[in-house]
Design an enzyme around this catalytic site. Structure first.
Site, PDB file in Angstrom:
ATOM      1  CB  SER A 283      45.673  38.503  31.533  1.00  0.00           C
ATOM      2  OG  SER A 283      46.594  37.827  30.690  1.00  0.00           O
TER       3      SER A 283
ATOM      4  CE1 TYR B 136      44.186  33.991  34.434  1.00  0.00           C
ATOM      5  CE2 TYR B 136      44.976  34.693  32.274  1.00  0.00           C
ATOM      6  CZ  TYR B 136      45.013  34.774  33.657  1.00  0.00           C
ATOM      7  OH  TYR B 136      45.870  35.674  34.264  1.00  0.00           O
TER       8      TYR B 136
END
Length: 321
Positions: A187, A200
């Site tokens: 990400s 995350y």
């Protein structure tokens, strides 16, 4: 005086050369088809099958379609069998390729022996580790996460353990044949420490470092391993934001990212996301981590989630009428 002048001239020349080389390397990203061309048979030359985790929707689904369009048979994996069967029918009907489904929940602990058994006879040339979950759709501080202990386990199992285990299952066959491609989806927020996305973001940093280390270990075996770190892609995880120059559809993002497959062990997947990554890393962390900035981010996501909920309710009401 002459030595001082020579020192500064040499220093200036070194700086110019350094940034000149960086500019040249960056300019290659503007023309991926020219600098990183792939032959029409590149993917099929790797093997008969591609395996894509988290492929019932979003980026994973787009990778499965794209690889099938390249002539590969695909194994698609996700939690819900009914959805997988529908996607499999769409892929096979559109591309004519064989599609195998494996329904599994990567947040659980012991799912990999069954997966390995179902994959053991396949000549797998491409693996896309896409499956992943957010601790919460609303950005929040670590200790404010609901059911924190369960969430920690689920995020680590799904975002970290699944990738490592899938590589363990498939990498031996690739090393034996001396070819293969592994794409691990990270990400863009892993580019910097990301408050409100701490768990995350950390899981995606692991994805990047694991991918880069693995590439260094196995590149001499003819295996290409790359971490792909997207920013905005219109998926359920991102609240299905409207597509624009920055937020891409899953199909457009995957099409772009495959063009950068030979651009190194990490890519942001598209030129707009490459520029975003550069900008994000150029802003002082004191600015990005300011409480007012974090509060604005949290309020923005909450607003978008409310708008999405209202839109879904309106759509559901219209369908009933």
């Amino acid at each position: 005086m002459d030595r001082i002048e020579l020192f500064f001239i040499s220093l200036g020349s070194a700086v110019i050369v350094y940034y000149g080389v960086k500019l040249l390397l960056f300019s290659r990203m503007l023309f991926p088809k020219l600098w990183f061309p792939l032959s029409k048979t590149f993917f099929t030359s790797m093997g008969d099958w591609a395996v894509v985790t988290g492929s019932s929707e979003g980026i994973g689904r787009a990778y499965a379609f794209a690889l099938a369009e390249q002539g590969m048979n695909v194994v698609i994996m996700s939690r819900t069998k009914a959805v997988l069967d529908q996607v499999a029918e769409e892929i096979s009907g559109t591309t004519g390729q064989c599609v195998k489904t494996i329904a599994t929940d990567f947040t659980n602990e012991n799912v990999f022996s069954e997966i390995q058994e179902q994959l053991k006879d396949l000549n797998i040339g491409v693996l896309v580790n896409n499956v992943g979950i957010l601790p919460s759709y609303i950005p929040s501080k670590f200790l404010e996460t609901e059911e924190l202990d369960k969430t920690i386990t689920k995020v680590i199992n799904c975002n970290v353990k699944s990738m490592v285990k899938m590589c363990k299952i498939i990498l031996p066959g690739m090393t034996n044949r001396g070819k293969g491609v592994i794409v691990n989806i990270s990400s863009g927020i892993a580019s910097i420490p990301s408050p409100l996305f701490t768990l995350y973001g950390a899981s995606k940093v692991f994805v990047e470092r694991f991918s880069q280390g693995l590439q260094a270990e196995y590149k001499d075996n003819g295996i290409l391993i790359q971490a792909v770190a997207p920013f905005g892609v219109s998926t359920r995880m991102a609240g299905y934001q409207r597509t624009n120059a920055v937020t891409l559809s899953p199909e457009d993002f995957v099409k772009n990212s495959l063009q950068y497959l030979q651009a190194g062990d990490k890519t942001y997947g598209s030129i707009c996301h490459i520029i975003l990554g550069w900008l994000l890393q150029s802003i002082p962390l004191k600015v990005l981590h300011a409480e007012s900035v974090l509060q604005c981010l949290q309020n923005y996501v909450k607003k978008k989630m409310r708008q999405q909920s209202v839109s879904e309710l309106t759509s559901e009401k219209s369908n009933k009428e």
